[in-house]
Design an enzyme around this catalytic site. Structure first.
Site, PDB file in Angstrom:
ATOM      1  N   SER A 108       0.829  -1.203   0.000  1.00  0.00           N
ATOM      2  CA  SER A 108       0.000   0.000   0.000  1.00  0.00           C
ATOM      3  C   SER A 108       0.865   1.255   0.000  1.00  0.00           C
ATOM      4  O   SER A 108       1.962   1.270   0.578  1.00  0.00           O
ATOM      5  CB  SER A 108      -0.891  -0.003   1.246  1.00  0.00           C
TER       6      SER A 108
ATOM      7  N   TYR B  45      -2.788   0.155   9.945  1.00  0.00           N
ATOM      8  CA  TYR B  45      -2.901  -0.519   8.644  1.00  0.00           C
ATOM      9  C   TYR B  45      -1.607  -0.344   7.852  1.00  0.00           C
ATOM     10  O   TYR B  45      -1.014  -1.314   7.374  1.00  0.00           O
ATOM     11  CB  TYR B  45      -4.089   0.032   7.856  1.00  0.00           C
TER      12      TYR B  45
ATOM     13  N   LYS C 160       1.406  -3.185   6.772  1.00  0.00           N
ATOM     14  CA  LYS C 160       1.923  -3.406   5.419  1.00  0.00           C
ATOM     15  C   LYS C 160       3.439  -3.214   5.380  1.00  0.00           C
ATOM     16  O   LYS C 160       4.166  -3.991   4.735  1.00  0.00           O
ATOM     17  CB  LYS C 160       1.238  -2.466   4.434  1.00  0.00           C
TER      18      LYS C 160
END
Length: 338
Positions: free
Chosen positions: A124, A149, A153
């Site tokens: 991402s 989040y 990643k």
């Protein structure tokens, strides 16, 4: 050629499976159905005319994954499985580290045992954190993430990079997505979040179709042209094609391969609202709300590397993204439960 696709019934995974089949590649789908539906499997088969190989289970279940590798002749893995909402990750960080980081480590262990050393990871642009400048290129500093989040990643990226150092025979490809939107142009498949959508486009679509009263625009005072956040929105079909390009170009080359997948263009939240209003033929009700924790003002991709090395470039427009999303949502007002 059999390719294991984790999270293959999710939004990006399902569209990628359709494109894999169209390219003559056989996906073997693993999904635990926590954010997806068996109806998606039917839609993939409906679109492609192919009976798809599906194994229901969780990537954190090592015994289950071992059986998948022993039962199929897997040559490479495309790894989508994981949780993906920035706001939710702030509220439930441990769930994100468990699913995204721990799940990836279990997958890598099982791949090692099965002697499968080609992995394409669904990363991402959040790994770049709050960018000092845009566009973001692959050599921009990464790791100063602004939410769990993004940290999950980036942690997986670091784990896989360390794995490659220990065993240079691996081919590790990190695809850093910007903001996936859109739907299959047939209207058969699209994004169908459970509960209140965390991402912009499905929320707009649900307002447009009458499922929700209005869109909450988080932040109207960013240092951007209209005060709302600016992102690089990329059509999910372009994103799917990017995975196939990576698989063909570098999937069997040992080493670490990092690519941004975006359009190289930034659009604000209100730009997307206006485009969707045009696509659906009526205005979209919205209200400006306070900023969300973890969001950044603007972010879009530098795309030269992917174009040069993968021969891939996003080709679909904002109009394609919004019209395809509206076709999906209007034909499936309740998503896959319609």
């Amino acid at each position: 050629m059999e390719i294991l696709v984790t999270g293959g019934l999710g939004y990006i995974g399902s569209h990628t499976c359709v494109q894999l089949i169209e390219a003559g590649i056989t996906p073997v789908i693993v999904d635990n159905l926590c954010n997806s539906s068996l109806e998606v499997l039917k839609r993939i088969e409906q679109l492609t005319g192919v009976q798809v190989r599906f194994c229901q289970g969780d990537i954190r279940d090592e015994t289950f994954l071992d059986s998948v590798f022993s039962d199929h002749n897997i040559k490479s893995v495309i790894h989508f499985a994981g949780l993906k909402a920035v706001g939710e990750s702030v509220e439930q960080p441990l769930a994100y580290y468990d699913n995204n980081v721990n799940g990836s480590l279990v997958l890598a262990r099982c791949m090692h045992k099965a002697k499968v050393k080609s992995l394409i990871f669904s990363s991402s642009a959040t790994v770049y954190g709050d960018p000092a400048s845009v566009p973001l290129t692959e050599d921009a500093p990464a790791g100063a993430t602004t939410n769990p989040y993004g940290r999950s990643k980036y942690m997986v990226e670091q784990c896989l990079s360390d794995l490659l150092i220990a065993d240079p025979a691996w081919s590790i490809t990190l695809l850093r997505y910007f903001n996936p939107v859109g739907a299959h142009p047939s209207g058969t498949m699209g994004e169908d979040p459970q509960g209140i959508p965390n991402n912009l486009m499905p929320f707009i679509a649900q307002v447009a179709v009458g499922r929700r009263d209005k869109l909450s625009v988080f932040g109207g005072d960013y240092p951007t042209p209209d005060g709302t956040g600016v992102r690089d929105y990329i059509h999910v079909m372009d994103l799917a094609d990017g995975h196939i390009a990576a698989l063909k170009a570098v999937g069997e080359q040992s080493g670490l391969h990092i690519y941004n997948l975006g359009t190289g263009q930034g659009s604000s939240v209100l730009d997307m609202v206006a485009a969707f209003s045009k696509a659906c033929g009526h205005s979209i009700a919205y209200e400006i709300c306070p900023r969300r924790s973890g969001d950044v003002a603007e972010c879009w991709a530098g795309t030269d590397k992917a174009e040069k090395e993968l021969g891939w470039k996003a080709s679909r427009t904002i109009e394609d993204m919004t019209s395809d999303t509206w076709r999906w949502q209007s034909q499936n007002p309740d998503g896959y439960q319609s």
